[in-house]
Design an enzyme around this catalytic site. Structure first.
Site, short mmCIF file in Angstrom:
data_model
loop_
_atom_site.label_atom_id
_atom_site.label_comp_id
_atom_site.label_asym_id
_atom_site.label_seq_id
_atom_site.Cartn_x
_atom_site.Cartn_y
_atom_site.Cartn_z
N SER A 1 0.83 -1.20 0.00
CA SER A 1 0.00 0.00 0.00
C SER A 1 0.87 1.26 0.00
CB SER A 1 -0.97 -0.05 1.18
OG SER A 1 -1.96 0.94 1.06
N ASP B 1 -8.93 -4.81 -5.71
CA ASP B 1 -8.46 -3.73 -4.84
C ASP B 1 -9.31 -2.48 -5.08
OD1 ASP B 1 -7.07 -1.82 -3.41
OD2 ASP B 1 -5.09 -2.48 -4.11
N HIS C 1 -7.20 -5.42 -1.55
CA HIS C 1 -6.06 -4.56 -1.23
C HIS C 1 -5.12 -5.18 -0.20
CE1 HIS C 1 -3.84 -0.81 -0.92
NE2 HIS C 1 -4.00 -0.82 0.39
#
Length: 275
Positions: free
Chosen positions: A147, A193, A224
Site C-alpha cells: 500500500s 483492490d 487490497h
C-alpha cells in the site's frame, strides 16, 4: 485462478551487479512457495529507542553467519499498519538466505515519501549497526512494501538506484511517474483492490517505469490487503524476484518468465531471455 505477468525489456540491472550467488539446489515452483526454506532463522525485536531514522521493527536473519553475506530486504507496512502486518513474509525470506527487517514507521499516518526514507535508514542500520551486520551484504539490498509502503518502495528505488530490487505490493502513491527508477522492479496488484485500484495506481506506476528489468503481476481474487496474510503465489513471486536480482541467481528466470511459477497463469507478456 490467474496471474497476469508482463516483463519489461530485458533483465539487466542499471547498476553493475555484484557477483552472482546460487544458494541450494535449482528452484522449483514447489520450493519457492513452501512455507519455510532450508536456513534456520534467528529473530530479534528492534526497539525504536535503539535506532535512528525509522521506528524499529523485527529483524530476521539466517542463523548461519558462515553462509553469508546475505542480501538485505527492508519491508514497509501500509497506512496505519505496523511491521506485524507483514510478519509472515519475514521467515519465508530469511529461511531462504536473506536478512529481513520488517519496519515499524515513526508515524503510522506517514505518506510514501517519509516511509521511503525510513526504508533506506533501515537498510543502512542493518548493514552498519545491527547485531547481524556480519552477515548482511551492503551491495545487495532491496525494498518491499504494501500500500503506502508499496509507494515507499518505488520512492526508495527512485532515491537510491544502487538497490538491487524493489517490490511494491498493491502500491498507493500520489505520484504517477516513476520513469527515473532504474532498479529491477516487480509491481504486484490485486484484481479486487478498491483502495488502490490497479488502473489508478499499480498499472500507472508500471507503465511509467523504464527500468531495464520490470514486471507487473495482477493477482485475481485478491483485495487490497492480499499481502497481509500468507499467500503462496505472492511469496513465490517475491522470493523469485529477490533471488534473481539481489542474488543474481539466473536459475529463477524461468519461474518469472515464459511460464512463471505455476499452471495458474492465464496469460503473460515478456521479453525475458530464455532460462
Amino acid at each position: 485462478m490467474a496471474v497476469v505477468v508482463g516483463l519489461g525489456a530485458g533483465l539487466t540491472a542499471a547498476v553493475p551487479a555484484p557477483p552472482a550467488v546460487e544458494r541450494g539446489p535449482a528452484p522449483t515452483p514447489a520450493s519457492v512457495t513452501a512455507a519455510v526454506g532450508p536456513h534456520a532463522v534467528i529473530t530479534a525485536a528492534v526497539r525504536r529507542a535503539d535506532v535512528a531514522g525509522f521506528g524499529g521493527g523485527t529483524l530476521l536473519a539466517p542463523a548461519d553467519a558462515a553462509g553469508g553475506p546475505y542480501g538485505v530486504v527492508a519491508v514497509a507496512p501500509g497506512f496505519r499498519e505496523g511491521a506485524a502486518t507483514l510478519a509472515w513474509l519475514g521467515p519465508r525470506l530469511a529461511s531462504r538466505g536473506f536478512v529481513v527487517l520488517l519496519v515499524d514507521t515513526l508515524d503510522p499516518d506517514e505518506f510514501p515519501t517519509a516511509r521511503a526514507a525510513e526504508l533506506l535508514a533501515a537498510i543502512d542500520w542493518v548493514v552498519a549497526d545491527s547485531p547481524v551486520r556480519d552477515r548482511a551484504d551492503p551491495a545487495r539490498a532491496a525494498v518491499l512494501g504494501h500500500s503506502m509502503g508499496g509507494g515507499a518502495a518505488l520512492e526508495a528505488a527512485l532515491a537510491r538506484p544502487g538497490l538491487r530490487a524493489a517490490i511494491p505490493m498493491a502500491p498507493w502513491d500520489p505520484a504517477a511517474d516513476f520513469a527515473g527508477v532504474r532498479v529491477p522492479t516487480l509491481v504486484l496488484a490485486a484484481e479486487d483492490d478498491t483502495i488502490a485500484p490497479p488502473a489508478e495506481h499499480a498499472e500507472r506506476f508500471y507503465a511509467s517505469l523504464t527500468a531495464p528489468a520490470r514486471a507487473y503481476a495482477l493477482l485475481p481474487g485478491r483485495d487490497h490487503d492480499f499481502s497481509n496474510a500468507p499467500d503462496d503465489v505472492t511469496a513465490g513471486l517475491v522470493l523469485s524476484w529477490l533471488a534473481r536480482f539481489v542474488d543474481g541467481d539466473t536459475r529463477y528466470t524461468r519461474l518469472l518468465c515464459r511460464g512463471t511459477l505455476s499452471a495458474a497463469v492465464a496469460s503473460q507478456q515478456d521479453t525475458c531471455p530464455a532460462p
